[in-house]
Write a protein that holds these residues in place. Structure first.
Motif, PDB file in Angstrom:
ATOM      1  N   LEU A   1       0.856  -1.239   0.080  1.00 26.39           N
ATOM      2  CA  LEU A   1       0.113   0.206   0.125  1.00 26.39           C
ATOM      3  C   LEU A   1       0.843   1.187  -0.172  1.00 26.39           C
ATOM      4  N   ARG A   2       2.006   1.127   0.746  1.00 29.99           N
ATOM      5  CA  ARG A   2       3.065   2.477   0.876  1.00 29.99           C
ATOM      6  C   ARG A   2       3.519   2.725  -0.421  1.00 29.99           C
ATOM      7  N   THR A   3       3.969   1.535  -1.201  1.00 28.66           N
ATOM      8  CA  THR A   3       4.475   1.732  -2.517  1.00 28.66           C
ATOM      9  C   THR A   3       3.503   2.305  -3.409  1.00 28.66           C
ATOM     10  N   VAL A   4       2.354   1.809  -3.499  1.00 25.28           N
ATOM     11  CA  VAL A   4       1.021   2.304  -4.340  1.00 25.28           C
ATOM     12  C   VAL A   4       0.960   3.871  -4.270  1.00 25.28           C
ATOM     13  N   MET A   5       0.858   4.018  -2.749  1.00 26.81           N
ATOM     14  CA  MET A   5       0.380   5.461  -2.521  1.00 26.81           C
ATOM     15  C   MET A   5       1.615   6.470  -2.933  1.00 26.81           C
ATOM     16  N   HIS A   6       2.872   6.049  -2.953  1.00 25.81           N
ATOM     17  CA  HIS A   6       4.055   6.914  -3.258  1.00 25.81           C
ATOM     18  C   HIS A   6       4.084   7.175  -4.813  1.00 25.81           C
ATOM     19  N   LEU A   7       3.782   5.953  -5.576  1.00 28.18           N
ATOM     20  CA  LEU A   7       3.712   6.072  -6.832  1.00 28.18           C
ATOM     21  C   LEU A   7       2.448   6.873  -7.289  1.00 28.18           C
ATOM     22  N   ALA A   8       1.513   6.556  -6.880  1.00 30.58           N
ATOM     23  CA  ALA A   8       0.398   7.423  -7.025  1.00 30.58           C
ATOM     24  C   ALA A   8       0.412   9.014  -6.820  1.00 30.58           C
ATOM     25  N   GLY A   9       1.203   9.175  -5.792  1.00 32.49           N
ATOM     26  CA  GLY A   9       1.433  10.731  -5.187  1.00 32.49           C
ATOM     27  C   GLY A   9       2.443  11.243  -6.384  1.00 32.49           C
ATOM     28  N   ARG A  10       3.216  10.510  -6.931  1.00 33.08           N
ATOM     29  CA  ARG A  10       4.128  11.157  -7.882  1.00 33.08           C
ATOM     30  C   ARG A  10       3.452  11.515  -9.058  1.00 33.08           C
ATOM     31  N   PHE A  11       2.867  10.425  -9.450  1.00 40.47           N
ATOM     32  CA  PHE A  11       1.899  10.668 -10.636  1.00 40.47           C
ATOM     33  C   PHE A  11       0.995  11.751 -10.869  1.00 40.47           C
ATOM     34  N   ALA A  12       0.281  11.988  -9.423  1.00 40.33           N
ATOM     35  CA  ALA A  12      -0.599  13.227  -9.249  1.00 40.33           C
ATOM     36  C   ALA A  12       0.136  14.504  -9.347  1.00 40.33           C
ATOM     37  N   SER A  13       1.245  14.194  -8.671  1.00 41.95           N
ATOM     38  CA  SER A  13       2.235  15.677  -8.851  1.00 41.95           C
ATOM     39  C   SER A  13       2.652  16.207 -10.155  1.00 41.95           C
ATOM     40  N   SER A  14       2.781  15.013 -10.982  1.00 42.78           N
ATOM     41  CA  SER A  14       3.098  15.168 -12.388  1.00 42.78           C
ATOM     42  C   SER A  14       1.882  15.970 -13.433  1.00 42.78           C
ATOM     43  N   ILE A  15       0.972  15.793 -12.763  1.00 42.44           N
ATOM     44  CA  ILE A  15      -0.199  16.139 -13.608  1.00 42.44           C
ATOM     45  C   ILE A  15      -1.032  17.331 -12.736  1.00 42.44           C
ATOM     46  N   ASP A  16      -0.287  17.730 -11.633  1.00 42.34           N
ATOM     47  CA  ASP A  16      -0.549  19.190 -10.810  1.00 42.34           C
ATOM     48  C   ASP A  16      -2.215  18.753 -10.071  1.00 42.34           C
ATOM     49  N   ARG A  17      -2.287  17.468  -9.770  1.00 46.78           N
ATOM     50  CA  ARG A  17      -3.394  16.958  -9.088  1.00 46.78           C
ATOM     51  C   ARG A  17      -2.953  16.494  -7.788  1.00 46.78           C
ATOM     52  N   GLY A  18      -3.780  15.607  -6.878  1.00 47.96           N
ATOM     53  CA  GLY A  18      -3.628  14.970  -5.922  1.00 47.96           C
ATOM     54  C   GLY A  18      -4.391  13.855  -5.460  1.00 47.96           C
ATOM     55  N   LEU A  19      -4.202  13.046  -4.433  1.00 50.04           N
ATOM     56  CA  LEU A  19      -4.846  11.979  -3.987  1.00 50.04           C
ATOM     57  C   LEU A  19      -5.513  12.210  -2.638  1.00 50.04           C
ATOM     58  N   LEU A  20      -6.727  11.829  -2.348  1.00 47.80           N
ATOM     59  CA  LEU A  20      -7.460  11.712  -1.046  1.00 47.80           C
ATOM     60  C   LEU A  20      -7.963  10.611  -0.928  1.00 47.80           C
ATOM     61  N   VAL A  21      -7.466   9.867   0.314  1.00 47.57           N
ATOM     62  CA  VAL A  21      -7.730   8.273   0.687  1.00 47.57           C
ATOM     63  C   VAL A  21      -8.596   8.839   2.042  1.00 47.57           C
ATOM     64  N   VAL A  22      -9.923   8.525   1.991  1.00 45.56           N
ATOM     65  CA  VAL A  22     -10.990   8.679   3.321  1.00 45.56           C
ATOM     66  C   VAL A  22     -11.085   7.326   3.716  1.00 45.56           C
ATOM     67  N   VAL A  23     -10.647   7.203   5.149  1.00 49.04           N
ATOM     68  CA  VAL A  23     -11.173   6.012   5.658  1.00 49.04           C
ATOM     69  C   VAL A  23     -11.857   6.254   6.952  1.00 49.04           C
ATOM     70  N   ASP A  24     -13.424   5.709   7.029  1.00 52.78           N
ATOM     71  CA  ASP A  24     -14.101   6.170   7.996  1.00 52.78           C
ATOM     72  C   ASP A  24     -14.043   4.911   9.060  1.00 52.78           C
ATOM     73  N   ASP A  25     -13.964   5.373  10.296  1.00 51.78           N
ATOM     74  CA  ASP A  25     -14.207   4.406  11.492  1.00 51.78           C
ATOM     75  C   ASP A  25     -12.922   3.557  11.429  1.00 51.78           C
ATOM     76  N   ILE A  26     -11.914   4.041  11.564  1.00 51.07           N
ATOM     77  CA  ILE A  26     -10.758   3.183  11.738  1.00 51.07           C
ATOM     78  C   ILE A  26     -10.454   2.431  12.641  1.00 51.07           C
ATOM     79  N   ASP A  27     -11.134   2.751  14.020  1.00 49.72           N
ATOM     80  CA  ASP A  27     -11.034   2.140  15.034  1.00 49.72           C
ATOM     81  C   ASP A  27     -11.800   0.672  15.021  1.00 49.72           C
ATOM     82  N   ALA A  28     -12.470   0.347  13.695  1.00 50.69           N
ATOM     83  CA  ALA A  28     -13.328  -0.843  13.863  1.00 50.69           C
ATOM     84  C   ALA A  28     -12.307  -1.842  13.082  1.00 50.69           C
ATOM     85  N   LEU A  29     -11.075  -1.453  12.645  1.00 50.11           N
ATOM     86  CA  LEU A  29     -10.542  -2.394  11.942  1.00 50.11           C
ATOM     87  C   LEU A  29      -9.714  -3.477  12.786  1.00 50.11           C
TER      88      LEU A  29
END
Length: 317
Positions: A158-186
């Motif tokens: 997951l860390r690898t995908v997030m880093h690669l996604a972030g670099r790609f998003a940066s290259s097109i001047d955009r971003g990535l938002l990951v919303v995780v609701d109720d993480i204490d249920a995990l």
């Protein structure tokens, strides 16, 4: 009234009118939603980029997260993942798949470049499956669930995908938002994994944001942690004030030509305790009880606030 009430008294449902109330302890009066969007617009150097939203049950956390997801997607053009946690669930593999699918949906014009830039060799099965849906045979359009080896994806993947996604998003001047609701249920450890993930992404100053929600006990633990929670900005939601309650009730009513009497709004505030779900319940009940076509009175709200017949007997038993 003879029309369906414009309120949704259900846990986790989006209200017909979202009230952006300030978080607890904030002095500038800025709403929590406005704060989230402003932080992401500022860029990854903003210390609020990764945020943990804390609040008790029925405090409106999910409504805020959904509103933030919509605003960031439409106003900033970011790719957005929204994941609702379930008890004892493992979420890492699901988020890996959802990140790639969200990027494909949000930026279809960049699909030809996205596959090679984002997909990691470790996820070869996913890459092959993801390319099948594009009419021209290239890029990433639809990422199928159930790809072998992803259900138990590791934190490192997951860390690898997030880093690669972030670099790609940066290259097109955009971003990535990951919303995780109720993480204490995990399952144990996965909530902390998202904390560590925020720290890893922040270290590279990528246009990637984690927006998480939990109940107060986990938030207190994160606030005391110098490790997995070091880059999570903790925001707390408290009860709605009178102005917030009045807005939540009056705006949907006004759109239908209906007015709440001032005394009715005051009683709704006192009776609801400022809980967003209870505000919606009182609005629904008062609307249903109202005799007049254009006015909701204090008697209507009192009728909605009154315990159902037999409730006292049930408690006594």
């Amino acid at each position: 009234m003879n029309s369906c009430p414009p309120y949704r008294p259900l846990r986790g449902s989006q209200p017909p009118h979202f009230v952006d109330r300030p978080e607890v302890g904030q002095l500038d009066g800025q709403g929590a939603l406005a704060s989230v969007v402003a932080a992401l617009a500022n860029g990854p150097a903003d210390p609020r980029t990764h945020r943990l939203l804390a609040g008790g049950p029925a405090m409106g956390k999910t409504a805020l997260l959904r509103s933030a997801a919509a605003e960031v997607r439409h106003r900033l053009g970011w790719a957005v993942v929204f994941h609702s946690c379930r008890p004892k669930q493992r979420a890492l593999g699901t988020v890996v798949v959802d990140v790639l699918a969200a990027m494909a949906r949000q930026w279809p014009e960049h699909q030809a470049l996205m596959g090679d830039a984002v997909l990691h060799p470790r996820l070869g099965d996913l890459a092959r499956g993801a390319r099948l849906a594009h009419p021209a045979g290239r890029g990433v359009v639809a990422v199928p669930r159930g790809v072998d080896g992803l259900a138990e994806a590791s934190w490192a993947e997951l860390r690898t995908v997030m880093h690669l996604a972030g670099r790609f998003a940066s290259s097109i001047d955009r971003g990535l938002l990951v919303v995780v609701d109720d993480i204490d249920a995990l399952v144990p450890g996965e909530a902390e994994a998202f904390g560590w993930l925020s720290r890893s992404v922040a270290g590279e100053c990528l246009p990637v944001s984690l927006l998480l929600s939990c109940r107060p006990p986990l938030a207190e633990r994160v606030a005391r942690s110098g490790n997995f929670g070091a880059t999570l900005w903790v925001s707390r939601l408290g009860p709605m004030g009178f102005d917030d309650v009045a807005e939540a009730l009056s705006v949907p009513a006004a759109e239908r030509g209906v007015v709440f009497a001032p005394e009715a709004l005051e009683l709704a505030h006192r009776s609801s305790g400022g809980l967003p779900v209870e505000v919606q319940r009182l609005g629904f009940g008062a609307w249903s009880a109202a005799a007049g076509p254009h006015l909701i009175t204090v008697e209507d709200v009192a009728s909605a606030a009154r315990p159902p017949a037999g409730a006292a007997m049930a408690v006594a038993c």
